[in-house]
Write a protein that holds these residues in place. Structure first.
Motif, mmCIF file in Angstrom:
data_model
loop_
_atom_site.group_PDB
_atom_site.id
_atom_site.type_symbol
_atom_site.label_atom_id
_atom_site.label_comp_id
_atom_site.label_asym_id
_atom_site.label_seq_id
_atom_site.Cartn_x
_atom_site.Cartn_y
_atom_site.Cartn_z
ATOM 1 N N VAL A 1 0.855 -1.191 0.000
ATOM 2 C CA VAL A 1 0.000 0.000 0.000
ATOM 3 C C VAL A 1 0.889 1.239 0.000
ATOM 4 O O VAL A 1 1.836 1.344 0.775
ATOM 5 N N LEU A 2 0.570 2.140 -0.927
ATOM 6 C CA LEU A 2 1.363 3.363 -1.037
ATOM 7 C C LEU A 2 1.018 4.294 0.111
ATOM 8 O O LEU A 2 -0.134 4.438 0.499
ATOM 9 N N LYS A 3 2.076 4.938 0.670
ATOM 10 C CA LYS A 3 1.831 5.842 1.784
ATOM 11 C C LYS A 3 2.757 7.041 1.682
ATOM 12 O O LYS A 3 3.954 6.884 1.443
ATOM 13 N N PHE A 4 2.165 8.222 1.832
ATOM 14 C CA PHE A 4 2.988 9.430 1.817
ATOM 15 C C PHE A 4 3.774 9.541 3.124
ATOM 16 O O PHE A 4 3.231 9.305 4.197
ATOM 17 N N THR A 5 5.056 9.877 3.014
ATOM 18 C CA THR A 5 5.872 10.106 4.203
ATOM 19 C C THR A 5 6.219 11.597 4.254
ATOM 20 O O THR A 5 6.003 12.299 3.255
ATOM 21 N N PRO A 6 6.765 12.074 5.366
ATOM 22 C CA PRO A 6 7.187 13.485 5.417
ATOM 23 C C PRO A 6 8.130 13.832 4.271
ATOM 24 O O PRO A 6 8.088 14.936 3.727
ATOM 25 N N TYR A 7 8.963 12.867 3.858
ATOM 26 C CA TYR A 7 9.894 13.123 2.758
ATOM 27 C C TYR A 7 9.153 13.504 1.485
ATOM 28 O O TYR A 7 9.599 14.345 0.719
ATOM 29 N N ASP A 8 8.004 12.820 1.283
ATOM 30 C CA ASP A 8 7.247 13.097 0.059
ATOM 31 C C ASP A 8 6.763 14.543 0.054
ATOM 32 O O ASP A 8 6.870 15.232 -0.955
ATOM 33 N N PHE A 9 6.228 14.991 1.227
ATOM 34 C CA PHE A 9 5.755 16.373 1.295
ATOM 35 C C PHE A 9 6.909 17.330 1.103
ATOM 36 O O PHE A 9 6.795 18.346 0.436
ATOM 37 N N MET A 10 8.076 16.941 1.658
ATOM 38 C CA MET A 10 9.253 17.777 1.502
ATOM 39 C C MET A 10 9.642 17.903 0.032
ATOM 40 O O MET A 10 9.909 18.997 -0.466
ATOM 41 N N TYR A 11 9.633 16.772 -0.643
ATOM 42 C CA TYR A 11 10.039 16.727 -2.059
ATOM 43 C C TYR A 11 9.143 17.636 -2.884
ATOM 44 O O TYR A 11 9.605 18.497 -3.632
ATOM 45 N N ILE A 12 7.816 17.414 -2.725
ATOM 46 C CA ILE A 12 6.877 18.235 -3.490
ATOM 47 C C ILE A 12 7.027 19.693 -3.087
ATOM 48 O O ILE A 12 7.025 20.606 -3.924
ATOM 49 N N GLY A 13 7.230 19.914 -1.778
ATOM 50 C CA GLY A 13 7.385 21.281 -1.284
ATOM 51 C C GLY A 13 8.576 21.981 -1.920
ATOM 52 O O GLY A 13 8.464 23.118 -2.388
ATOM 53 N N ILE A 14 9.707 21.264 -1.990
ATOM 54 C CA ILE A 14 10.915 21.891 -2.540
ATOM 55 C C ILE A 14 10.728 22.222 -4.011
ATOM 56 O O ILE A 14 10.993 23.335 -4.467
ATOM 57 N N ILE A 15 10.216 21.235 -4.759
ATOM 58 C CA ILE A 15 10.064 21.472 -6.206
ATOM 59 C C ILE A 15 9.002 22.550 -6.453
ATOM 60 O O ILE A 15 9.183 23.439 -7.286
ATOM 61 N N GLY A 16 7.916 22.455 -5.685
ATOM 62 C CA GLY A 16 6.889 23.490 -5.799
ATOM 63 C C GLY A 16 7.466 24.851 -5.450
ATOM 64 O O GLY A 16 7.180 25.860 -6.099
ATOM 65 N N GLY A 17 8.339 24.891 -4.431
ATOM 66 C CA GLY A 17 8.982 26.131 -4.024
ATOM 67 C C GLY A 17 9.823 26.713 -5.147
ATOM 68 O O GLY A 17 9.755 27.916 -5.435
ATOM 69 N N VAL A 18 10.597 25.832 -5.809
ATOM 70 C CA VAL A 18 11.418 26.290 -6.934
ATOM 71 C C VAL A 18 10.535 26.924 -7.998
ATOM 72 O O VAL A 18 10.836 27.994 -8.550
ATOM 73 N N TRP A 19 9.409 26.270 -8.230
ATOM 74 C CA TRP A 19 8.480 26.769 -9.246
ATOM 75 C C TRP A 19 7.966 28.158 -8.855
ATOM 76 O O TRP A 19 7.962 29.095 -9.666
ATOM 77 N N LEU A 20 7.558 28.266 -7.592
ATOM 78 C CA LEU A 20 7.017 29.541 -7.113
ATOM 79 C C LEU A 20 8.058 30.649 -7.233
ATOM 80 O O LEU A 20 7.745 31.768 -7.643
ATOM 81 N N ILE A 21 9.302 30.292 -6.909
ATOM 82 C CA ILE A 21 10.370 31.294 -7.016
ATOM 83 C C ILE A 21 10.487 31.782 -8.449
ATOM 84 O O ILE A 21 10.572 32.985 -8.708
ATOM 85 N N THR A 22 10.461 30.825 -9.393
ATOM 86 C CA THR A 22 10.611 31.254 -10.791
ATOM 87 C C THR A 22 9.428 32.107 -11.233
ATOM 88 O O THR A 22 9.580 33.018 -12.042
ATOM 89 N N ILE A 23 8.245 31.808 -10.706
ATOM 90 C CA ILE A 23 7.082 32.630 -11.067
ATOM 91 C C ILE A 23 7.251 34.037 -10.494
ATOM 92 O O ILE A 23 7.025 35.041 -11.163
ATOM 93 N N TRP A 24 7.713 34.067 -9.255
ATOM 94 C CA TRP A 24 7.890 35.345 -8.573
ATOM 95 C C TRP A 24 8.943 36.181 -9.284
ATOM 96 O O TRP A 24 8.824 37.382 -9.396
ATOM 97 N N LEU A 25 9.992 35.468 -9.768
ATOM 98 C CA LEU A 25 11.055 36.180 -10.485
ATOM 99 C C LEU A 25 10.474 36.782 -11.743
ATOM 100 O O LEU A 25 10.922 37.642 -12.361
#
Lengths: 292, 252
Positions: free
Chosen positions: B228-252
């Motif tokens: 059974v697939l389960k999200f771990t804190p690492y998964d949220f971190m991963y998405i958070g970091i990549i999403g963050g990079v995206w947001l930064i580029t949008i903001w730029l």
């Protein structure tokens, strides 16, 4: 001219982490007109051996001499000539059928060699006769209408139409019934008698090799572990079993009778011969009882 | 055997990226792809380039893997860039710039896909996809069936490669020369491999269908999973970091 194999070693994927030794230091002479059976468990190097003999694979070390030529030295663009001389029938040859009728299928090989229509016709006819496929009845049939055994024989005829001087068969009896096997025995024997074709048959079932071969080789871990005449099987039952191969039942029976002290001739090939020897022995026994 | 590593092949391993939930990796890749396309050249694209290169290093599948599997795609990138230079309607200097821009974006996108495929086994990838698409089941979209088809086709690719090699060898021992100098003749010779291959694959499909049916396989209905697939804190971190990079580029 015989086939001479001198110190052949073959390693798959050499130099990678997946390296796997298939054959190691094989020395072998195969005489003309011999029907050699090669046995061994899966992964013992049987199929590799056949592919080396017809130049599909090249050994990492050693020499393979066919008709006085070292085929390991032949350049890649001339190796096709070797494949014509040394015909290799792959396992499940029926899978390679691709033409729309039996005649075209068998004729493809010779035509591809640039042989003219008339000679091709002759070759197809002989190949079909040798494999027990009646020419008139089968020539226009579609391959997918044929039974498994018939398809197998078409696959063998494909190679025979190339007129090879050596015939290599990889598991030709796999998934065939008794009748299908018998037909292939007949073809091999006839080919051997009429053309003197040297034949090498690979099988994982010793029982299938006994009716047709006259020499037996057992491979294990890429090495030749046993090299005997086929009628000597009963003398080597222990060795054969130690190699993880189950010997034919009748040979085993003879072996145990002999071991129990019965003075019986164990040099036989087929089941019928074994039965006759036992009957003969029982006959002499009866005579002894009568006279005694 | 086929010599070099196939495009998008899974390389087993135990890196951080390997251990992530396939869903977060898919989401991350989608963000990277969309972000790269919408990013402004050169600064934002450069940020994405840096991100995928870092991910590539984290994946621990080795530079060889990326190099080998990117090689065939390099031609695609080069051809695209070439036409950009040849056909665009700007000045030459700008054209080169535009070509580099396009080539770089393609490279980033392909590379991020490579990271995903290299660190996620086909099986977990498809089961992740199934989970992600499951909302579509409400509108009667056959998610499970679609994913099953995908799984099966992925599973069968290595078998076809094996069949291809085997039949080719069998035809070679019938005297068919695949190294023929004339291309037309060579192509014709390959028909002798293709027809048997096609027949075998149909046979295999029929056999598989029979086997599945005889085991009472039914696509619809609730099927449980072994892992059974389960999200771990690492998964949220991963998405958070990549999403963050995206947001930064949008903001730029």
């Amino acid at each position: 001219m015989p086939i001479k194999i001198k110190g052949v070693t073959h390693i798959y994927k050499k130099g990678t982490p997946f390296e796997k030794k298939a054959l190691e230091d094989i020395f072998l002479n195969i005489e003309n007109g011999e029907i050699l059976g090669i046995m061994g468990k899966s992964g013992s190097g049987k199929s590799t051996f056949l592919q080396l003999l017809n130049g599909l694979l090249r050994p990492c070390r050693g020499k393979i001499i066919v008709d006085d030529y070292d085929i390991t030295m032949i350049p890649a663009d001339e190796i096709a000539a070797v494949r014509r001389e040394v015909g290799l029938v792959f396992q499940f040859p029926e899978e390679q059928i691709f033409e729309t009728d039996v005649y075209k299928e068998i004729a493809f090989g010779p035509k591809n060699l640039g042989i003219d229509e008339k000679k091709t016709f002759e070759r197809v006819k002989t190949a079909m006769k040798l494999t027990g496929l009646e020419y008139v009845k089968f020539k226009d049939r579609r391959p997918n209408e044929l039974s498994g055994g018939e398809k197998r024989r078409v696959g063998i005829a494909d190679i025979l139409a190339l007129n090879p001087r050596y015939l290599l068969l990889d598991e030709p009896f796999a998934a065939l019934d008794y009748e299908g096997r018998r037909k292939i025995y007949q073809s091999i024997k006839e080919l051997n008698q009429t053309r003197g074709t040297t034949t090498i048959i690979v099988s994982h079932n010793l029982e299938y090799l006994v009716p047709v071969c006259n020499r037996l080789l057992i491979l294990a871990d890429g090495r030749v572990k046993l090299d005997i005449k086929i009628d000597e099987i009963a003398l080597y039952i222990k060795e054969i079993k130690n190699l993880g191969v189950s010997p034919p039942l009748h040979h085993e029976v003879l072996y145990y009778l002999k071991e129990k002290g019965f003075n019986i001739n164990v040099k036989v090939r087929t089941r019928e011969e074994a039965a006759r020897e036992i009957a003969k022995y029982l006959g002499t026994l009866k005579d002894e009882v009568k006279s005694g | 055997m086929v010599k070099n590593i196939g495009l998008g092949q899974y390389i087993p391993g135990n890196s951080i990226l390997h251990r992530l939930d396939p869903r977060s990796k898919v989401i991350g890749t989608v963000i990277l792809v969309v972000g790269t396309f919408t990013s402004a050249y050169p600064v934002e694209t450069g940020i994405f380039l840096g991100t995928v290169l870092i991910l590539g290093a984290l994946s621990q599948v080795g530079i060889r893997y990326y190099f080998d599997s990117l090689k065939p795609l390099l031609y695609l990138i080069l051809i695209t860039a070439f036409f950009q230079v040849l056909l665009a309607e700007e000045e030459l200097g700008q054209r080169f710039d535009a070509a580099l821009n396009l080539g770089l974006r393609l490279f980033i996108i392909i590379f991020s896909m490579q990271v995903l495929m290299g660190t996620t086994s086909p099986l977990s990838l498809t089961s992740g996809m199934e989970k992600m698409l499951s909302p579509l089941k409400r509108i009667k979209f056959p998610v499970h069936e679609l994913i099953m088809i995908m799984t099966i086709s992925l599973r069968f690719i290595p078998l076809y490669i094996e069949d291809w090699e085997r039949i080719k060898k069998a035809q070679m021992s019938r005297g068919i020369n695949f190294e023929e100098k004339s291309i037309i003749k060579r192509l014709k010779n390959y028909i002798s491999v293709l027809i048997p291959l096609l027949r075998i694959s149909f046979q295999r499909a029929v056999d598989l269908a029979t086997a599945m049916e005889s085991r009472c396989y039914q696509g619809e209905g609730e099927r449980s999973h072994l892992n059974v697939l389960k999200f771990t804190p690492y998964d949220f971190m991963y998405i958070g970091i990549i999403g963050g990079v995206w947001l930064i580029t949008i903001w730029l």
